[in-house]
Design an enzyme around this catalytic site. Structure first.
Site, PDB file in Angstrom:
ATOM      1  N   HIS A   1       0.858  -1.187   0.000  1.00 27.94           N
ATOM      2  CA  HIS A   1       0.000   0.000   0.000  1.00 27.94           C
ATOM      3  C   HIS A   1       0.898   1.241   0.000  1.00 27.94           C
ATOM      4  CE1 HIS A   1      -3.836  -2.005   1.845  1.00 27.94           C
ATOM      5  NE2 HIS A   1      -3.327  -2.692   0.831  1.00 27.94           N
TER       6      HIS A   1
ATOM      7  N   GLU B   1       0.927   3.828   1.833  1.00 23.62           N
ATOM      8  CA  GLU B   1       1.403   4.205   3.168  1.00 23.62           C
ATOM      9  C   GLU B   1       2.596   3.349   3.594  1.00 23.62           C
ATOM     10  OE1 GLU B   1      -3.222   4.323   3.646  1.00 23.62           O
ATOM     11  OE2 GLU B   1      -1.757   3.369   2.314  1.00 23.62           O
TER      12      GLU B   1
END
Length: 163
Positions: free
Chosen positions: A59, A61
């Site tokens: 992801h 993040e």
């Protein structure tokens, strides 16, 4: 005394995260982008690369955290802020608490899976060892529009949605 939040800076850094999300869109990844900011400077930039890397943890993040840790030279990111175009999922929220991210700023909420206040709030869970400050809704419409366009195009593969 509460720190003053500069909404102009929030919009600026979220636009940087949106640029990353657009890179994900162009790579046919779910268009989420993230940047980590320390002392007013972007120290990490990433976009979702789950399909590209064949890695469920890739992801935006998570990739940005790895870059930021390398830039800082420590796994603790206590003086850093994360800007992300969509509310973090439970995996990412857990990682954000673990690295002790100071502040998490996101664009659009994720009512079905968001872990920064929508479905649950891991970022401010009193049982955990750290709580992140949260600012929601920065450039919300732009962030949501990109995601909606992506999923609309996925549902109708013969038609490309306009960004």
């Amino acid at each position: 005394m509460e720190p003053i939040i500069d909404l102009q800076s929030d919009a600026y850094f979220m636009s940087e995260a949106l640029r990353q999300a657009l890179r994900a869109y162009e790579a046919e990844e779910v268009p989420v982008g993230a940047v980590v900011v320390r002392e007013g400077r972007v120290i990490a930039r990433a976009f979702n690369q789950v399909e590209m890397l064949k890695d469920a943890t890739a992801h935006a993040e998570m990739l940005a955290l790895t870059q930021a840790e390398a830039a800082v030279g420590d796994w603790r990111l206590i003086d850093c802020d994360l800007y992300v175009t969509k509310e973090p999922c439970p995996m990412c929220a857990g990682a954000l608490v673990h690295v002790r991210m100071r502040r998490v700023i996101f664009g659009c909420a994720d009512e079905r899976g968001g872990a920064a206040g929508s479905l649950l709030n891991l970022l401010q869970n009193p049982s955990l060892n750290h709580r992140c400050d949260i600012t929601a809704g920065v450039l919300r419409d732009d962030c949501a529009r990109l995601l909606q366009s992506f999923f609309r195009a996925k549902r109708t593969p013969n038609e490309k949605s306009a960004l």
